[in-house]
Design an enzyme around this catalytic site. Structure first.
Site, PDB file in Angstrom:
ATOM      1  N   MET A   1       3.955   0.184  -1.910  1.00 42.45           N
ATOM      2  CA  MET A   1       3.985   0.059  -3.361  1.00 42.45           C
ATOM      3  C   MET A   1       5.248   0.702  -3.931  1.00 42.45           C
ATOM      4  SD  MET A   1       1.365   1.435  -6.312  1.00 42.45           S
ATOM      5  CE  MET A   1       2.086   3.071  -6.313  1.00 42.45           C
TER       6      MET A   1
ATOM      7  N   THR B   1      -1.004  -0.803  -4.728  1.00 44.30           N
ATOM      8  CA  THR B   1      -1.829   0.360  -4.999  1.00 44.30           C
ATOM      9  C   THR B   1      -1.467   1.488  -4.042  1.00 44.30           C
ATOM     10  OG1 THR B   1      -4.113   1.199  -5.074  1.00 44.30           O
ATOM     11  CG2 THR B   1      -3.622  -0.521  -3.455  1.00 44.30           C
TER      12      THR B   1
ATOM     13  N   GLU C   1       0.823  -1.201   0.000  1.00 41.02           N
ATOM     14  CA  GLU C   1       0.000   0.000   0.000  1.00 41.02           C
ATOM     15  C   GLU C   1       0.861   1.257   0.000  1.00 41.02           C
ATOM     16  OE1 GLU C   1      -3.861  -1.392   2.637  1.00 41.02           O
ATOM     17  OE2 GLU C   1      -2.178  -0.466   3.664  1.00 41.02           O
ATOM     18  N   CYS C   2       0.656   2.133  -0.938  1.00 40.75           N
ATOM     19  CA  CYS C   2       1.268   3.457  -0.975  1.00 40.75           C
ATOM     20  C   CYS C   2       2.786   3.374  -0.809  1.00 40.75           C
ATOM     21  CB  CYS C   2       0.627   4.378   0.070  1.00 40.75           C
ATOM     22  SG  CYS C   2       0.883   6.139  -0.260  1.00 40.75           S
ATOM     23  N   GLY C   3       3.332   3.691   0.364  1.00 33.42           N
ATOM     24  CA  GLY C   3       4.768   3.574   0.562  1.00 33.42           C
ATOM     25  C   GLY C   3       5.265   2.170   0.295  1.00 33.42           C
TER      26      GLY C   3
END
Length: 464
Positions: free
Chosen positions: A332, A419, A328-330
Protein backbone atom coordinates in the site's frame (compact mmCIF):
# COMPACT_ATOMS: atom_id res chain seq x y z
CA UNK A 1 -15.06 -44.87 9.87
CA UNK A 2 -12.32 -43.92 12.32
CA UNK A 3 -10.53 -40.59 11.99
CA UNK A 4 -7.02 -40.94 10.52
CA UNK A 5 -4.26 -40.02 12.95
CA UNK A 6 -0.47 -39.92 13.11
CA UNK A 7 1.88 -39.83 16.09
CA UNK A 8 5.07 -37.81 16.22
CA UNK A 9 7.24 -36.33 19.00
CA UNK A 10 6.54 -32.61 19.31
CA UNK A 11 7.88 -29.71 21.36
CA UNK A 12 6.50 -26.21 21.79
CA UNK A 13 9.26 -23.62 22.26
CA UNK A 14 7.81 -20.89 24.48
CA UNK A 15 9.12 -18.10 26.72
CA UNK A 16 7.97 -15.66 29.41
CA UNK A 17 8.32 -12.73 26.96
CA UNK A 18 9.62 -11.67 23.58
CA UNK A 19 13.38 -11.37 23.15
CA UNK A 20 14.28 -14.44 25.19
CA UNK A 21 15.84 -16.40 22.32
CA UNK A 22 12.96 -18.59 21.12
CA UNK A 23 13.87 -18.30 17.44
CA UNK A 24 17.58 -18.90 18.07
CA UNK A 25 16.82 -22.07 20.02
CA UNK A 26 14.17 -23.30 17.58
CA UNK A 27 16.41 -22.69 14.57
CA UNK A 28 19.44 -24.26 16.24
CA UNK A 29 17.49 -27.35 17.25
CA UNK A 30 15.98 -27.70 13.80
CA UNK A 31 19.43 -27.49 12.22
CA UNK A 32 20.91 -29.96 14.73
CA UNK A 33 18.30 -32.59 13.91
CA UNK A 34 18.47 -31.84 10.19
CA UNK A 35 22.23 -32.44 10.31
CA UNK A 36 21.44 -35.87 11.74
CA UNK A 37 19.22 -36.68 8.79
CA UNK A 38 15.94 -36.06 10.60
CA UNK A 39 12.87 -34.48 9.02
CA UNK A 40 11.83 -31.56 11.23
CA UNK A 41 8.60 -29.70 10.55
CA UNK A 42 8.49 -26.30 12.20
CA UNK A 43 5.47 -24.08 12.80
CA UNK A 44 5.30 -20.50 14.04
CA UNK A 45 2.51 -19.28 16.30
CA UNK A 46 0.73 -16.16 15.18
CA UNK A 47 0.95 -13.88 12.13
CA UNK A 48 4.73 -13.67 11.77
CA UNK A 49 6.60 -13.34 8.46
CA UNK A 50 10.23 -12.96 9.51
CA UNK A 51 10.73 -15.84 11.95
CA UNK A 52 9.33 -18.40 9.46
CA UNK A 53 11.92 -17.29 6.87
CA UNK A 54 14.67 -18.02 9.40
CA UNK A 55 13.15 -21.32 10.51
CA UNK A 56 12.59 -22.53 6.94
CA UNK A 57 16.26 -22.03 6.12
CA UNK A 58 17.33 -23.76 9.33
CA UNK A 59 15.06 -26.78 8.89
CA UNK A 60 15.09 -27.11 5.11
CA UNK A 61 11.29 -27.43 5.23
CA UNK A 62 8.41 -25.00 4.65
CA UNK A 63 7.18 -23.24 7.79
CA UNK A 64 3.51 -22.45 8.27
CA UNK A 65 1.98 -19.89 10.60
CA UNK A 66 -0.66 -21.30 12.94
CA UNK A 67 -3.13 -19.02 14.70
CA UNK A 68 -6.35 -20.28 16.23
CA UNK A 69 -8.21 -17.03 15.46
CA UNK A 70 -6.81 -16.11 12.06
CA UNK A 71 -6.56 -19.61 10.57
CA UNK A 72 -9.02 -21.51 12.76
CA UNK A 73 -8.78 -24.71 14.77
CA UNK A 74 -9.67 -26.94 11.82
CA UNK A 75 -6.86 -25.52 9.68
CA UNK A 76 -4.32 -25.92 12.49
CA UNK A 77 -5.45 -29.47 13.18
CA UNK A 78 -5.05 -30.51 9.56
CA UNK A 79 -1.60 -28.92 9.24
CA UNK A 80 -0.37 -30.72 12.39
CA UNK A 81 -1.73 -34.03 11.11
CA UNK A 82 -0.06 -33.64 7.72
CA UNK A 83 3.26 -32.76 9.38
CA UNK A 84 3.05 -35.73 11.75
CA UNK A 85 2.65 -38.06 8.78
CA UNK A 86 6.10 -37.14 7.45
CA UNK A 87 8.20 -35.71 10.29
CA UNK A 88 10.54 -37.20 12.86
CA UNK A 89 9.86 -34.21 15.12
CA UNK A 90 7.45 -31.27 15.13
CA UNK A 91 8.65 -27.96 16.60
CA UNK A 92 6.34 -25.02 17.27
CA UNK A 93 7.79 -21.62 18.10
CA UNK A 94 5.49 -19.54 20.25
CA UNK A 95 4.80 -15.81 20.07
CA UNK A 96 5.59 -13.25 22.79
CA UNK A 97 5.08 -14.75 26.25
CA UNK A 98 3.39 -18.14 26.44
CA UNK A 99 0.18 -16.69 27.93
CA UNK A 100 0.09 -13.49 25.87
CA UNK A 101 -2.63 -12.89 23.31
CA UNK A 102 -6.12 -14.23 22.76
CA UNK A 103 -5.63 -16.97 21.73
CA UNK A 104 -2.17 -17.50 23.21
CA UNK A 105 0.66 -19.93 22.57
CA UNK A 106 -0.48 -21.84 25.64
CA UNK A 107 -3.96 -22.16 24.13
CA UNK A 108 -2.53 -23.76 20.99
CA UNK A 109 -0.25 -26.09 22.96
CA UNK A 110 -3.04 -27.13 25.31
CA UNK A 111 -5.51 -27.82 22.52
CA UNK A 112 -3.17 -30.24 20.76
CA UNK A 113 -1.41 -31.66 23.81
CA UNK A 114 2.08 -30.43 22.88
CA UNK A 115 4.57 -30.15 25.78
CA UNK A 116 6.13 -26.70 26.21
CA UNK A 117 9.82 -25.98 26.76
CA UNK A 118 10.35 -22.56 28.34
CA UNK A 119 13.29 -20.58 26.95
CA UNK A 120 14.41 -17.90 29.39
CA UNK A 121 17.20 -15.34 29.15
CA UNK A 122 18.82 -15.92 32.55
CA UNK A 123 21.40 -13.16 32.35
CA UNK A 124 21.34 -11.23 35.61
CA UNK A 125 19.46 -13.88 37.59
CA UNK A 126 19.92 -17.36 39.00
CA UNK A 127 17.45 -18.94 41.47
CA UNK A 128 14.89 -16.33 40.41
CA UNK A 129 14.77 -18.01 36.99
CA UNK A 130 13.62 -21.18 38.70
CA UNK A 131 10.95 -19.24 40.59
CA UNK A 132 9.64 -17.67 37.39
CA UNK A 133 9.48 -20.99 35.56
CA UNK A 134 7.72 -22.58 38.52
CA UNK A 135 5.12 -19.82 38.46
CA UNK A 136 4.57 -20.18 34.73
CA UNK A 137 4.21 -23.94 35.03
CA UNK A 138 1.56 -23.60 37.71
CA UNK A 139 -0.43 -20.79 36.12
CA UNK A 140 -2.68 -23.19 34.20
CA UNK A 141 -3.44 -26.85 34.77
CA UNK A 142 -4.08 -27.73 31.11
CA UNK A 143 -0.50 -27.27 29.86
CA UNK A 144 2.44 -29.64 30.09
CA UNK A 145 5.86 -28.10 30.79
CA UNK A 146 8.70 -30.15 29.33
CA UNK A 147 11.33 -28.13 31.14
CA UNK A 148 13.60 -25.07 31.09
CA UNK A 149 16.15 -24.03 28.48
CA UNK A 150 18.35 -21.41 30.14
CA UNK A 151 19.57 -18.99 27.47
CA UNK A 152 22.56 -16.68 27.96
CA UNK A 153 23.87 -18.85 30.78
CA UNK A 154 27.17 -17.45 32.02
CA UNK A 155 28.94 -20.49 33.46
CA UNK A 156 28.63 -24.01 34.83
CA UNK A 157 28.10 -22.55 38.28
CA UNK A 158 25.33 -20.33 36.91
CA UNK A 159 23.62 -23.44 35.55
CA UNK A 160 24.00 -25.28 38.86
CA UNK A 161 22.35 -22.47 40.81
CA UNK A 162 19.32 -22.46 38.51
CA UNK A 163 19.02 -26.22 38.20
CA UNK A 164 19.36 -26.70 41.94
CA UNK A 165 16.45 -24.36 42.60
CA UNK A 166 14.05 -26.03 40.17
CA UNK A 167 11.40 -28.34 41.60
CA UNK A 168 11.70 -32.01 40.64
CA UNK A 169 8.64 -31.67 38.39
CA UNK A 170 10.41 -29.24 36.01
CA UNK A 171 13.43 -30.72 34.19
CA UNK A 172 16.44 -28.57 33.32
CA UNK A 173 16.72 -29.28 29.58
CA UNK A 174 19.80 -27.29 28.54
CA UNK A 175 21.97 -24.26 29.24
CA UNK A 176 22.75 -22.19 26.12
CA UNK A 177 26.01 -20.26 26.60
CA UNK A 178 26.26 -16.49 26.48
CA UNK A 179 27.58 -16.02 22.95
CA UNK A 180 26.82 -13.09 20.61
CA UNK A 181 27.62 -15.34 17.63
CA UNK A 182 24.36 -17.20 18.27
CA UNK A 183 22.06 -14.16 18.27
CA UNK A 184 19.98 -13.35 15.18
CA UNK A 185 20.19 -9.82 13.68
CA UNK A 186 17.15 -7.56 14.18
CA UNK A 187 15.63 -4.37 12.78
CA UNK A 188 12.49 -2.30 13.38
CA UNK A 189 9.84 -4.91 12.48
CA UNK A 190 11.72 -7.89 13.91
CA UNK A 191 14.46 -10.13 12.60
CA UNK A 192 16.38 -9.26 9.45
CA UNK A 193 15.03 -11.16 6.45
CA UNK A 194 16.72 -14.51 5.90
CA UNK A 195 17.48 -13.84 2.24
CA UNK A 196 19.53 -10.74 3.11
CA UNK A 197 21.92 -12.58 5.45
CA UNK A 198 21.71 -16.18 4.25
CA UNK A 199 25.41 -16.99 4.58
CA UNK A 200 25.67 -15.33 7.98
CA UNK A 201 22.65 -17.31 9.17
CA UNK A 202 24.27 -20.58 8.15
CA UNK A 203 27.19 -19.82 10.46
CA UNK A 204 24.83 -18.96 13.31
CA UNK A 205 22.66 -22.04 12.75
CA UNK A 206 25.65 -24.35 12.91
CA UNK A 207 26.99 -22.59 16.00
CA UNK A 208 23.61 -22.85 17.72
CA UNK A 209 23.27 -26.51 16.75
CA UNK A 210 26.69 -27.28 18.23
CA UNK A 211 25.87 -25.34 21.40
CA UNK A 212 22.58 -27.19 21.88
CA UNK A 213 24.20 -30.55 21.26
CA UNK A 214 26.96 -29.76 23.77
CA UNK A 215 24.29 -28.66 26.25
CA UNK A 216 22.70 -32.11 26.09
CA UNK A 217 19.38 -31.08 24.57
CA UNK A 218 19.22 -34.18 22.38
CA UNK A 219 19.26 -36.43 25.42
CA UNK A 220 16.40 -34.42 26.90
CA UNK A 221 14.39 -34.70 23.68
CA UNK A 222 14.80 -38.47 23.68
CA UNK A 223 12.38 -38.62 26.62
CA UNK A 224 9.56 -36.93 24.68
CA UNK A 225 6.53 -39.15 24.13
CA UNK A 226 4.89 -39.05 20.68
CA UNK A 227 1.87 -36.77 20.37
CA UNK A 228 -1.16 -38.12 18.53
CA UNK A 229 -2.43 -35.74 15.86
CA UNK A 230 -5.78 -36.53 14.26
CA UNK A 231 -6.89 -35.41 10.82
CA UNK A 232 -9.45 -32.64 10.70
CA UNK A 233 -13.04 -33.90 10.64
CA UNK A 234 -14.57 -30.44 10.32
CA UNK A 235 -15.45 -28.84 7.02
CA UNK A 236 -12.72 -26.46 5.92
CA UNK A 237 -13.63 -23.55 3.61
CA UNK A 238 -14.19 -24.93 0.14
CA UNK A 239 -11.34 -24.53 -2.34
CA UNK A 240 -12.79 -24.45 -5.85
CA UNK A 241 -10.85 -23.93 -9.10
CA UNK A 242 -12.20 -20.39 -9.29
CA UNK A 243 -8.87 -19.00 -10.59
CA UNK A 244 -8.33 -21.63 -13.29
CA UNK A 245 -6.58 -20.20 -16.31
CA UNK A 246 -5.59 -16.97 -14.57
CA UNK A 247 -2.10 -15.76 -13.83
CA UNK A 248 -1.35 -13.72 -10.71
CA UNK A 249 1.79 -11.61 -10.55
CA UNK A 250 3.29 -11.48 -7.07
CA UNK A 251 5.91 -8.90 -6.08
CA UNK A 252 8.72 -10.68 -4.25
CA UNK A 253 12.18 -9.32 -3.51
CA UNK A 254 14.00 -7.61 -0.64
CA UNK A 255 11.35 -4.86 -0.52
CA UNK A 256 8.30 -7.15 -0.69
CA UNK A 257 8.58 -10.47 1.10
CA UNK A 258 5.82 -10.66 3.74
CA UNK A 259 4.06 -13.55 2.05
CA UNK A 260 2.33 -16.44 3.76
CA UNK A 261 3.27 -19.67 2.02
CA UNK A 262 -0.31 -20.76 2.75
CA UNK A 263 -1.55 -17.86 0.59
CA UNK A 264 0.57 -18.97 -2.37
CA UNK A 265 -0.52 -22.56 -1.89
CA UNK A 266 -4.17 -21.55 -1.93
CA UNK A 267 -3.82 -19.56 -5.16
CA UNK A 268 -2.28 -22.61 -6.79
CA UNK A 269 -4.98 -24.90 -5.39
CA UNK A 270 -7.59 -22.62 -6.97
CA UNK A 271 -5.96 -23.15 -10.35
CA UNK A 272 -3.94 -19.95 -10.67
CA UNK A 273 -0.48 -19.68 -12.13
CA UNK A 274 1.75 -17.61 -9.82
CA UNK A 275 4.53 -15.57 -11.40
CA UNK A 276 6.95 -13.63 -9.21
CA UNK A 277 8.49 -10.33 -10.22
CA UNK A 278 10.74 -7.75 -8.59
CA UNK A 279 9.70 -4.09 -8.39
CA UNK A 280 13.34 -3.40 -7.52
CA UNK A 281 15.04 -5.18 -10.42
CA UNK A 282 12.52 -5.81 -13.23
CA UNK A 283 11.63 -3.37 -15.97
CA UNK A 284 8.28 -4.94 -16.83
CA UNK A 285 5.52 -7.05 -15.36
CA UNK A 286 5.03 -10.68 -16.26
CA UNK A 287 1.95 -11.46 -18.34
CA UNK A 288 -0.75 -11.67 -15.69
CA UNK A 289 -4.40 -11.04 -14.93
CA UNK A 290 -4.02 -9.70 -11.37
CA UNK A 291 -1.30 -8.33 -9.09
CA UNK A 292 -0.49 -8.87 -5.44
CA UNK A 293 1.80 -6.29 -3.83
CA UNK A 294 2.48 -7.77 -0.37
CA UNK A 295 4.10 -6.16 2.64
CA UNK A 296 7.79 -5.90 3.33
CA UNK A 297 10.39 -3.16 3.68
CA UNK A 298 9.79 -0.65 0.86
CA UNK A 299 11.09 2.08 3.19
CA UNK A 300 14.56 0.47 3.08
CA UNK A 301 14.55 0.40 -0.72
CA UNK A 302 12.48 3.50 -1.51
CA UNK A 303 15.21 5.15 -3.59
CA UNK A 304 15.59 2.09 -5.83
CA UNK A 305 11.82 1.76 -6.20
CA UNK A 306 11.56 5.42 -7.15
CA UNK A 307 14.35 5.09 -9.71
CA UNK A 308 12.68 2.15 -11.45
CA UNK A 309 10.43 4.28 -13.66
CA UNK A 310 9.84 1.43 -16.12
CA UNK A 311 8.23 -0.74 -13.46
CA UNK A 312 6.25 2.21 -12.15
CA UNK A 313 4.87 2.84 -15.66
CA UNK A 314 4.04 -0.84 -16.08
CA UNK A 315 2.05 -1.05 -12.86
CA UNK A 316 0.29 2.25 -13.57
CA UNK A 317 -0.77 0.91 -16.99
CA UNK A 318 -1.96 -2.31 -15.36
CA UNK A 319 -4.05 -0.28 -12.91
CA UNK A 320 -5.44 1.93 -15.72
CA UNK A 321 -6.55 -1.21 -17.56
CA UNK A 322 -8.89 -2.01 -14.68
CA UNK A 323 -7.17 -5.21 -13.61
CA UNK A 324 -7.29 -6.37 -9.96
CA UNK A 325 -4.51 -5.29 -7.60
CA UNK A 326 -4.20 -6.16 -3.91
CA UNK A 327 -1.74 -3.93 -2.03
CA UNK A 328 -1.01 -4.86 1.59
CA UNK A 329 0.90 -2.69 4.07
CA UNK A 330 4.27 -2.15 2.35
CA UNK A 331 2.48 -2.72 -0.95
CA UNK A 332 0.00 0.00 0.00
CA UNK A 333 2.86 2.41 0.80
CA UNK A 334 4.27 1.65 -2.65
CA UNK A 335 0.85 2.44 -4.15
CA UNK A 336 0.76 5.95 -2.65
CA UNK A 337 2.16 9.10 -4.27
CA UNK A 338 5.26 9.34 -2.06
CA UNK A 339 7.05 7.54 0.75
CA UNK A 340 9.28 9.27 3.29
CA UNK A 341 11.91 6.99 4.79
CA UNK A 342 13.54 7.01 8.24
CA UNK A 343 16.17 9.49 7.01
CA UNK A 344 13.29 11.84 6.08
CA UNK A 345 14.01 11.54 2.37
CA UNK A 346 10.85 11.57 0.25
CA UNK A 347 10.59 9.28 -2.78
CA UNK A 348 8.10 9.07 -5.65
CA UNK A 349 5.95 5.95 -5.56
CA UNK A 350 3.26 4.55 -7.88
CA UNK A 351 0.53 7.14 -7.31
CA UNK A 352 -2.29 4.63 -7.75
CA UNK A 353 -3.84 5.95 -4.54
CA UNK A 354 -3.62 9.58 -3.47
CA UNK A 355 -1.75 10.12 -0.23
CA UNK A 356 1.69 10.05 1.30
CA UNK A 357 3.38 7.46 3.48
CA UNK A 358 5.98 8.15 6.16
CA UNK A 359 7.85 6.11 8.75
CA UNK A 360 7.29 7.02 12.38
CA UNK A 361 10.08 5.61 14.55
CA UNK A 362 9.41 2.89 17.09
CA UNK A 363 5.71 3.60 17.51
CA UNK A 364 3.53 1.26 15.56
CA UNK A 365 0.25 -0.53 15.18
CA UNK A 366 -0.42 -4.23 15.39
CA UNK A 367 -3.33 -6.53 16.03
CA UNK A 368 -5.70 -9.08 14.56
CA UNK A 369 -8.51 -7.75 12.36
CA UNK A 370 -11.05 -8.87 9.80
CA UNK A 371 -11.01 -7.06 6.47
CA UNK A 372 -14.62 -6.26 5.62
CA UNK A 373 -14.51 -6.45 1.81
CA UNK A 374 -17.38 -6.47 -0.70
CA UNK A 375 -16.10 -9.89 -1.77
CA UNK A 376 -16.48 -11.21 1.77
CA UNK A 377 -14.71 -10.96 5.15
CA UNK A 378 -11.10 -12.17 5.35
CA UNK A 379 -9.19 -12.40 8.62
CA UNK A 380 -5.67 -11.07 8.92
CA UNK A 381 -3.52 -8.76 10.97
CA UNK A 382 -1.79 -5.38 11.02
CA UNK A 383 1.81 -4.68 11.99
CA UNK A 384 3.45 -1.46 10.84
CA UNK A 385 5.49 1.53 11.95
CA UNK A 386 4.37 3.98 9.32
CA UNK A 387 1.42 6.24 8.62
CA UNK A 388 -0.51 7.15 5.50
CA UNK A 389 -1.79 10.73 5.26
CA UNK A 390 -3.98 12.73 2.87
CA UNK A 391 -5.57 9.54 1.59
CA UNK A 392 -9.13 9.40 0.24
CA UNK A 393 -12.02 8.34 2.42
CA UNK A 394 -11.78 4.59 3.06
CA UNK A 395 -14.44 2.29 1.66
CA UNK A 396 -14.40 0.27 4.88
CA UNK A 397 -12.39 -0.46 8.01
CA UNK A 398 -11.00 -3.62 9.48
CA UNK A 399 -13.01 -5.11 12.33
CA UNK A 400 -10.81 -5.62 15.37
CA UNK A 401 -10.73 -8.99 17.04
CA UNK A 402 -12.14 -7.77 20.37
CA UNK A 403 -12.19 -3.97 20.39
CA UNK A 404 -15.17 -1.97 19.05
CA UNK A 405 -13.08 0.88 17.58
CA UNK A 406 -12.66 0.87 13.77
CA UNK A 407 -9.56 -0.93 12.58
CA UNK A 408 -7.27 -0.21 9.65
CA UNK A 409 -8.82 1.71 6.74
CA UNK A 410 -9.45 -0.19 3.52
CA UNK A 411 -9.25 1.76 0.26
CA UNK A 412 -10.84 1.02 -3.09
CA UNK A 413 -9.68 2.86 -6.19
CA UNK A 414 -10.94 1.16 -9.33
CA UNK A 415 -9.86 -2.48 -8.98
CA UNK A 416 -7.16 -1.56 -6.47
CA UNK A 417 -7.71 -2.78 -2.91
CA UNK A 418 -5.19 -1.16 -0.55
CA UNK A 419 -4.88 -1.57 3.21
CA UNK A 420 -2.39 -1.98 6.01
CA UNK A 421 -3.95 -5.38 6.74
CA UNK A 422 -2.12 -8.57 5.79
CA UNK A 423 -4.78 -11.07 4.71
CA UNK A 424 -4.73 -14.79 5.46
CA UNK A 425 -6.22 -16.17 2.24
CA UNK A 426 -7.26 -19.66 3.51
CA UNK A 427 -9.69 -17.98 5.91
CA UNK A 428 -12.06 -17.27 3.00
CA UNK A 429 -10.94 -18.76 -0.33
CA UNK A 430 -14.12 -17.72 -2.15
CA UNK A 431 -13.61 -14.06 -1.23
CA UNK A 432 -9.96 -14.24 -2.30
CA UNK A 433 -10.96 -15.68 -5.67
CA UNK A 434 -13.42 -12.84 -6.22
CA UNK A 435 -10.78 -10.31 -5.17
CA UNK A 436 -8.33 -11.48 -7.82
CA UNK A 437 -10.74 -12.36 -10.63
CA UNK A 438 -11.04 -10.07 -13.61
CA UNK A 439 -14.60 -8.82 -13.90
CA UNK A 440 -14.94 -10.14 -17.46
CA UNK A 441 -13.96 -13.63 -16.29
CA UNK A 442 -15.77 -13.75 -12.97
CA UNK A 443 -18.95 -15.42 -14.21
CA UNK A 444 -17.26 -18.10 -16.32
CA UNK A 445 -14.80 -19.01 -13.58
CA UNK A 446 -17.52 -19.17 -10.94
CA UNK A 447 -18.93 -22.25 -12.67
CA UNK A 448 -15.59 -23.77 -13.68
CA UNK A 449 -15.28 -27.38 -12.47
CA UNK A 450 -11.80 -28.37 -13.57
CA UNK A 451 -8.57 -26.48 -13.00
CA UNK A 452 -5.70 -25.99 -15.39
CA UNK A 453 -2.39 -27.37 -14.24
CA UNK A 454 -1.30 -24.89 -11.56
CA UNK A 455 2.24 -23.75 -11.20
CA UNK A 456 4.51 -21.26 -9.55
CA UNK A 457 7.11 -19.69 -11.81
CA UNK A 458 10.30 -17.99 -10.63
CA UNK A 459 11.46 -14.81 -12.42
CA UNK A 460 14.51 -14.97 -14.63
CA UNK A 461 16.61 -12.99 -12.12
CA UNK A 462 15.49 -15.34 -9.31
CA UNK A 463 14.51 -12.55 -6.98
CA UNK A 464 13.48 -13.77 -3.54
Amino acid sequence: MSTPSASCPALFISAPASGQGKTTVTAGLARLLRNQGKVVRVFKTGPDYLDPQILAQASGQPVDQLDLWMAGEAYCRQRFYEAACEADLILVEGAMGLFDGEPSSADLAALFGIPMAIVMDVKGMAQTAAALVTGLAGFRDDIQIAGLIANNCGSQRHRELIEGALPATIPFLAAVPRDPELALPERHLGLVQAEEIRDDLEIRFEAAAQALESAGLLEALATLSPVKFSACTETLPAVLPALAGQTIGVARDAAFSFIYQANLDLLVQMGARVRFFSPLADAELPECDALWLPGGYPELHAHTLAQNAAMRDAIQSFFAAGKPILAECGGMLYSLETLTDYAENTHTMLGLLSGHGAMRGRRGCQGMQTAELPEGPIRGHAHHRSMAEQTPAPSAHGRRQRHPAPGEPIYRQGRLTATYLHLFFPNNPAAVARLFTRSDLAQSHSVQTTAATPQIEEPLHAAK
